[in-house]
Design an enzyme around this catalytic site. Structure first.
Site, mmCIF file in Angstrom:
data_model
loop_
_atom_site.group_PDB
_atom_site.id
_atom_site.type_symbol
_atom_site.label_atom_id
_atom_site.label_comp_id
_atom_site.label_asym_id
_atom_site.label_seq_id
_atom_site.Cartn_x
_atom_site.Cartn_y
_atom_site.Cartn_z
ATOM 1 N N ASP A 160 0.926 -0.985 1.067
ATOM 2 C CA ASP A 160 1.716 -1.827 0.152
ATOM 3 C C ASP A 160 2.588 -2.784 0.965
ATOM 4 O O ASP A 160 3.769 -2.991 0.671
ATOM 5 C CB ASP A 160 2.572 -0.980 -0.795
ATOM 6 N N HIS A 205 9.160 -9.997 2.793
ATOM 7 C CA HIS A 205 10.123 -10.880 2.127
ATOM 8 C C HIS A 205 10.922 -11.627 3.181
ATOM 9 O O HIS A 205 10.972 -11.222 4.356
ATOM 10 C CB HIS A 205 11.080 -10.081 1.240
ATOM 11 N N PHE A 222 -0.223 -10.802 0.902
ATOM 12 C CA PHE A 222 -0.185 -11.867 1.899
ATOM 13 C C PHE A 222 0.492 -13.138 1.367
ATOM 14 O O PHE A 222 0.594 -14.142 2.062
ATOM 15 C CB PHE A 222 -1.598 -12.172 2.408
ATOM 16 N N ARG A 223 0.923 -13.139 0.105
ATOM 17 C CA ARG A 223 1.870 -14.102 -0.482
ATOM 18 C C ARG A 223 1.354 -15.528 -0.666
ATOM 19 O O ARG A 223 2.030 -16.333 -1.295
ATOM 20 C CB ARG A 223 3.153 -14.141 0.358
ATOM 21 N N ASN A 274 9.409 -0.584 -4.659
ATOM 22 C CA ASN A 274 8.951 -0.185 -5.976
ATOM 23 C C ASN A 274 7.506 0.297 -5.887
ATOM 24 O O ASN A 274 6.622 -0.490 -5.555
ATOM 25 C CB ASN A 274 9.065 -1.360 -6.951
ATOM 26 N N PHE A 326 12.398 -6.163 -4.090
ATOM 27 C CA PHE A 326 11.733 -4.878 -3.858
ATOM 28 C C PHE A 326 10.656 -5.038 -2.792
ATOM 29 O O PHE A 326 9.917 -6.020 -2.792
ATOM 30 C CB PHE A 326 11.040 -4.401 -5.143
#
Length: 427
Positions: free
Chosen positions: A305, A309, A63-64, A278, A323
């Site tokens: 996953d 971005h 969730f960054r 990845n 990735f």
């Protein structure tokens, strides 16, 4: 206490058949179920004969926030989760600052509660900055509520660090989750090493980077007795290793991502970074192996996953792009469409991989069935109407997925968390 009445829903029975039911939710619990309920409620939701399930569970999301809010925030990530039918998620610690201390973990947990509209459990880091050879104080992190420990995004490069982490995780009865990747075998690779990488002229990542480190970890897990969980398993060799470890009594669980079940390197249609992730997409033989591993129980669950971005980070060559792909808004739909509808697996199996097995492995409080007395975390899906995935419909900030343009079934119609409607499609 507020009440919500769901009319005309279909639920999956133990024999994989559907049965119609009405569901009355009082507060945050299911209080009554019957084929036809005649009761007054504060709100009525007509399910229209569609599928009602326990809310989905995803043990691997990014969730960054904090630090990378331009990619995603806790709020947009949890909105995306709700739109995908997920009511409980486990958030990875590769944010800034990394939750490596009791205070940074508590700060992040407070944000999760304040900004999230679904249940968000938080991983803590094994070591500082996800790379330090010295492990964090896992006892204090467990006491602060860490659901498990991981350095996701980075493989733990030394056996000594991994052994220390495993022993500390055993002491506090928490799983240790591994992104298995030996950096010495990557060598600047951006996709799976092999024929397709050579055809595209792109540097390859040796698949041994995954399986070699996994083999090391499984030996350590057997000795330490830790609950060792393998993130995003992707190669046939890795599946074989986990299968042998389970037979040998190692306490190991494993997850696979939807993209590794549905795609392989032959799908990469040129220098298109939407296919850059990845671990990378592997060979058709690897894809067959992970599906077989899921079917025979070697792999326990599906985890997205979800890795959003910015457009700028993906609108580049494979070599320079980030990735990762998004996945939480499309995973159930893609797997239902490509696995359940053709008859490869049953709906009950899919729900086991996306609800029951994750809850059991991580000892979560999330419900695993639609039943009286259970917490009202629920999702309503339309299994009949075709829908084409579009970039402009995502709740996530990330639109980085190769599945845009695919036609799927199983769109989420509504998501309920703690008895409250947190997502509903526009009528």
């Amino acid at each position: 206490m507020e009440t919500l009445l769901i009319k005309n829903a279909q639920v999956v029975r133990a024999d994989n058949q559907l049965s119609q039911t009405d569901v009355l939710i009082r507060g945050n619990k299911i209080s009554e179920m019957a084929p036809k309920l005649v009761v007054k409620a504060d709100r009525v939701l007509d399910a229209g004969g569609h599928l009602l399930t326990p809310g989905l569970v995803d043990v691997h999301v990014h969730f960054r926030e904090p630090g990378f809010e331009y990619k995603e925030t806790i709020h947009t990530g949890s909105q995306a989760a709700a739109r995908g039918g997920f009511t409980t998620v486990l958030a990875m610690p590769n944010v800034k600052p990394v939750p490596s201390t009791e205070q940074t973990l508590r700060n992040l947990q407070a944000r999760n509660v304040k900004e999230g509209i679904v249940h968000i459990e938080q991983y803590a880091a094994i070591s500082a900055n996800l790379t330090d050879p010295k492990i964090n104080d896992l006892k204090k992190l467990a006491a602060a509520g860490a659901i498990a420990f991981t350095n996701d995004g980075k493989g733990v490069q030394t056996a000594a660090t991994m052994k220390d982490a495993m022993q500390a995780a055993v002491a506090v009865d928490r799983p240790l989750v591994a992104h298995v990747e030996d950096d010495s075998l990557i060598k600047g690779g951006v996709m799976n090493a092999g024929k397709r990488a050579a055809e595209l002229g792109l540097p390859g990542m040796d698949p041994l980077a995954e399986s070699a480190q996994l083999a090391r970890d499984l030996v350590l897990a057997k000795v330490t007795g830790v609950h060792y969980h393998v993130a995003h398993l992707s190669t046939a060799e890795s599946v074989a290793l986990v299968r042998m470890a389970k037979q040998a009594g190692v306490k190991v669980t494993a997850e696979v991502s939807p993209h590794h079940l549905l795609l392989d390197e032959t799908a990469i249609d040129g220098d298109n970074a939407m296919f850059k992730m990845n671990p990378p997409l592997r060979t058709p033989a690897d894809r067959s192996a992970v599906l077989a591993g899921l079917l025979d129980g070697t792999i326990d669950m599906v985890a997205t996953d979800h890795a959003p971005h910015s457009k700028e980070e993906k609108d580049r060559s494979f070599v320079g792009a980030a990735f990762g792909i998004t996945g939480i808004e499309t995973s159930f739909q893609l797997l239902y469409t490509h696995l359940v509808r053709p008859g490869l697996v049953t709906l009950a199996q899919l729900l086991s991989w996306m609800v029951t097995k994750p809850v059991a492995a991580f000892k979560l409080s999330a419900p695993t069935k639609v039943a009286v007395g259970e917490r009202a975390d629920l999702a309503l899906f339309d299994l009949d109407q075709a829908h084409t995935i579009s970039a402009d419909e995502f709740a996530s900030k990330g639109q980085n997925t190769p599945f845009i343009g695919q036609t799927v079934y199983g769109q989420t119609l509504a998501t309920i968390v703690d008895g409250k409607l947190v997502y509903q499609t526009q009528a």
